[in-house]
Design a protein around this motif. Structure first.
Motif, PDB file in Angstrom:
ATOM      1  N   GLY A 190      24.231  28.499 -28.777  1.00  0.00           N
ATOM      2  CA  GLY A 190      23.349  28.943 -29.849  1.00  0.00           C
ATOM      3  C   GLY A 190      22.474  30.074 -29.360  1.00  0.00           C
ATOM      4  N   GLY A 191      21.296  30.203 -29.961  1.00  0.00           N
ATOM      5  CA  GLY A 191      20.356  31.219 -29.514  1.00  0.00           C
ATOM      6  C   GLY A 191      20.049  32.249 -30.575  1.00  0.00           C
ATOM      7  N   GLU A 192      19.166  33.163 -30.227  1.00  0.00           N
ATOM      8  CA  GLU A 192      18.715  34.202 -31.140  1.00  0.00           C
ATOM      9  C   GLU A 192      19.798  35.250 -31.356  1.00  0.00           C
ATOM     10  OE1 GLU A 192      15.031  37.460 -31.490  1.00  0.00           O
ATOM     11  OE2 GLU A 192      15.295  36.224 -29.691  1.00  0.00           O
ATOM     12  N   ARG A 193      19.882  35.741 -32.590  1.00  0.00           N
ATOM     13  CA  ARG A 193      20.782  36.852 -32.915  1.00  0.00           C
ATOM     14  C   ARG A 193      19.952  38.119 -33.069  1.00  0.00           C
ATOM     15  NH1 ARG A 193      21.973  32.384 -35.742  1.00  0.00           N
ATOM     16  NH2 ARG A 193      24.070  31.464 -35.581  1.00  0.00           N
ATOM     17  N   THR A 194      20.443  39.207 -32.498  1.00  0.00           N
ATOM     18  CA  THR A 194      19.744  40.488 -32.603  1.00  0.00           C
ATOM     19  C   THR A 194      20.741  41.572 -32.972  1.00  0.00           C
ATOM     20  OG1 THR A 194      20.077  41.177 -30.291  1.00  0.00           O
ATOM     21  CG2 THR A 194      18.197  39.723 -30.748  1.00  0.00           C
ATOM     22  N   GLY A 195      20.228  42.768 -33.175  1.00  0.00           N
ATOM     23  CA  GLY A 195      21.110  43.875 -33.545  1.00  0.00           C
ATOM     24  C   GLY A 195      22.137  44.200 -32.487  1.00  0.00           C
ATOM     25  N   ILE A 196      21.793  44.014 -31.200  1.00  0.00           N
ATOM     26  CA  ILE A 196      22.731  44.339 -30.123  1.00  0.00           C
ATOM     27  C   ILE A 196      23.443  43.098 -29.587  1.00  0.00           C
ATOM     28  CG2 ILE A 196      21.499  46.430 -29.456  1.00  0.00           C
ATOM     29  CD1 ILE A 196      20.356  44.859 -27.068  1.00  0.00           C
ATOM     30  N   GLN A 197      22.979  41.935 -30.000  1.00  0.00           N
ATOM     31  CA  GLN A 197      23.618  40.662 -29.644  1.00  0.00           C
ATOM     32  C   GLN A 197      23.735  39.846 -30.931  1.00  0.00           C
ATOM     33  OE1 GLN A 197      21.152  39.032 -26.503  1.00  0.00           O
ATOM     34  NE2 GLN A 197      21.598  40.713 -25.111  1.00  0.00           N
ATOM     35  N   PRO A 198      24.651  40.279 -31.817  1.00  0.00           N
ATOM     36  CA  PRO A 198      24.628  39.806 -33.197  1.00  0.00           C
ATOM     37  C   PRO A 198      25.221  38.428 -33.448  1.00  0.00           C
ATOM     38  CG  PRO A 198      26.387  41.384 -32.910  1.00  0.00           C
ATOM     39  CD  PRO A 198      25.623  41.370 -31.628  1.00  0.00           C
ATOM     40  N   ARG A 199      25.985  37.880 -32.487  1.00  0.00           N
ATOM     41  CA  ARG A 199      26.647  36.599 -32.741  1.00  0.00           C
ATOM     42  C   ARG A 199      26.504  35.701 -31.523  1.00  0.00           C
ATOM     43  NH1 ARG A 199      32.468  37.356 -35.277  1.00  0.00           N
ATOM     44  NH2 ARG A 199      31.935  35.346 -36.217  1.00  0.00           N
ATOM     45  N   THR A 200      26.409  34.408 -31.794  1.00  0.00           N
ATOM     46  CA  THR A 200      26.321  33.427 -30.718  1.00  0.00           C
ATOM     47  C   THR A 200      27.720  32.952 -30.343  1.00  0.00           C
ATOM     48  OG1 THR A 200      26.208  31.499 -32.170  1.00  0.00           O
ATOM     49  CG2 THR A 200      24.119  32.639 -31.681  1.00  0.00           C
ATOM     50  N   ALA A 201      27.792  32.208 -29.245  1.00  0.00           N
ATOM     51  CA  ALA A 201      29.068  31.611 -28.852  1.00  0.00           C
ATOM     52  C   ALA A 201      29.568  30.666 -29.929  1.00  0.00           C
ATOM     53  CB  ALA A 201      28.910  30.893 -27.520  1.00  0.00           C
ATOM     54  N   GLY A 202      28.659  29.899 -30.519  1.00  0.00           N
ATOM     55  CA  GLY A 202      29.057  28.999 -31.597  1.00  0.00           C
ATOM     56  C   GLY A 202      29.600  29.735 -32.800  1.00  0.00           C
ATOM     57  N   ASP A 203      29.048  30.917 -33.075  1.00  0.00           N
ATOM     58  CA  ASP A 203      29.513  31.713 -34.216  1.00  0.00           C
ATOM     59  C   ASP A 203      30.982  32.096 -34.080  1.00  0.00           C
ATOM     60  OD1 ASP A 203      26.982  31.688 -35.387  1.00  0.00           O
ATOM     61  OD2 ASP A 203      26.419  33.655 -34.589  1.00  0.00           O
ATOM     62  N   VAL A 204      31.426  32.370 -32.851  1.00  0.00           N
ATOM     63  CA  VAL A 204      32.789  32.885 -32.648  1.00  0.00           C
ATOM     64  C   VAL A 204      33.769  31.806 -32.199  1.00  0.00           C
ATOM     65  CG1 VAL A 204      31.858  35.156 -32.049  1.00  0.00           C
ATOM     66  CG2 VAL A 204      32.469  33.563 -30.223  1.00  0.00           C
TER      67      VAL A 204
END
Length: 305
Positions: A211-225
């Motif tokens: 999980g974790g914070e999403r930002t413009g340069i780190q837009p997706r988490t491990a769980g997202d993908v």
């Protein structure tokens, strides 16, 4: 001197669209506007950002292997890294080694040597070399705030792609047998890179945040993908990790498996975060050894060996 300029392998572009996923929104970017390298060589010794170094820190010798610092062409200049591989002709299966947040220090270098002893061309690029000099940093929060949070995911994915090209063209690596292994923040990177790189054979994530914070340069988490990974993934986590709930990893595993992907989760019930890091108090010898054995078996079982 051996030419280390990346070249196509067998006429194929191993960084091209045949080998990357173009569906990761925000992760595949146009050519990056890159800054110069802050770190031009690797640190000597262990990270300064630890309160003490434990006596059980493992040191693997170089008998039967070639090991040392290398320069990896990365588009905007030579990226420092560490490479270890068996002596001999090769080609050897490639394992990308993705660091924790502390840089490619002696612990990460030793992991490369351990993999070389097992028959691999193991390469650990310094993925944060543009953002800060980790060899001089002592404060964990400063590292996270000023280096880790400012490193675009697209940047290090491109650097890992470049590392594969270099390993295959100039370092006796076999581009048909590619694996990746990472620890802590590098474990997060393993999940993301497995969703990026189509020709990976196997991925091993050691206690990487899902999980974790999403930002413009780190837009997706491990769980997202998790549902988009292209390679079987072994997830090694600690049941006593206070920062990564086991339930969150189980959810990522279930999401992947429901999508027809393959994630195998092993939880060591009494192990904290960083249980493989033999230089820190978090080290748990039994869990580390069992996880390492599982990781090597997993690589071989999935064609990286």
């Amino acid at each position: 001197m051996q030419d280390e300029t990346p070249k196509p392998i067998d006429g194929r572009d191993w960084t091209g669209p045949d080998h990357r996923s173009e569906g990761l929104d925000g992760l595949i970017a146009p050519p990056l506007s890159r800054r110069g390298f802050v770190m031009t060589s690797l640190m000597t010794g262990l990270t300064l950002a630890t309160t003490r170094v434990e006596a059980q820190a493992i040191h693997t010798d170089t008998t039967g292997i070639e090991a040392g610092e290398v320069r990896i062409p990365a588009g905007d200049g030579p990226m420092p890294g560490y490479r270890a591989m068996p002596e001999g002709k090769g080609p050897f299966p490639i394992v990308l080694v993705i660091e924790e947040i502390f840089g490619v220090h002696d612990y990460i270098k030793d992991i490369c040597r351990r993999l070389a002893k097992a028959g691999y061309c193991a390469v650990a690029p310094e993925l944060y070399a543009r953002q800060g000099d980790l060899s001089r940093m002592t404060d964990v929060q400063e590292i996270v705030r000023d280096v880790i949070a400012k490193t675009p995911d697209a940047q290090w994915m491109a650097d890992l792609d470049a590392t594969i090209v270099w390993a295959a063209s100039a370092s006796k690596g076999d581009p048909e047998r590619i694996g990746v292994m990472g620890w802590c923040r590098g474990g997060r990177a393993v999940w993301l890179y497995a969703a990026h790189r189509r020709d990976l054979k196997a991925a091993v994530a050691w206690y990487g945040p899902v999980g974790g914070e999403r930002t413009g340069i780190q837009p997706r988490t491990a769980g997202d993908v998790a549902a988009e990974i292209h390679a079987p993934l072994l997830a090694l986590y600690g049941g006593a990790d206070t920062g990564i709930p086991v339930a969150s990893v189980e959810a990522a595993r279930d999401k992947a498996n429901a999508a027809g992907k393959s994630v195998t989760l092993t939880v060591f019930p009494d192990a904290p975060h960083g249980f493989h890091a033999d230089y820190r108090p978090s080290y748990r010898k039994d869990a580390a050894a069992a996880g390492w054995s599982k990781a090597l078996d997993f690589l071989k079982a999935n064609g990286v060996g």
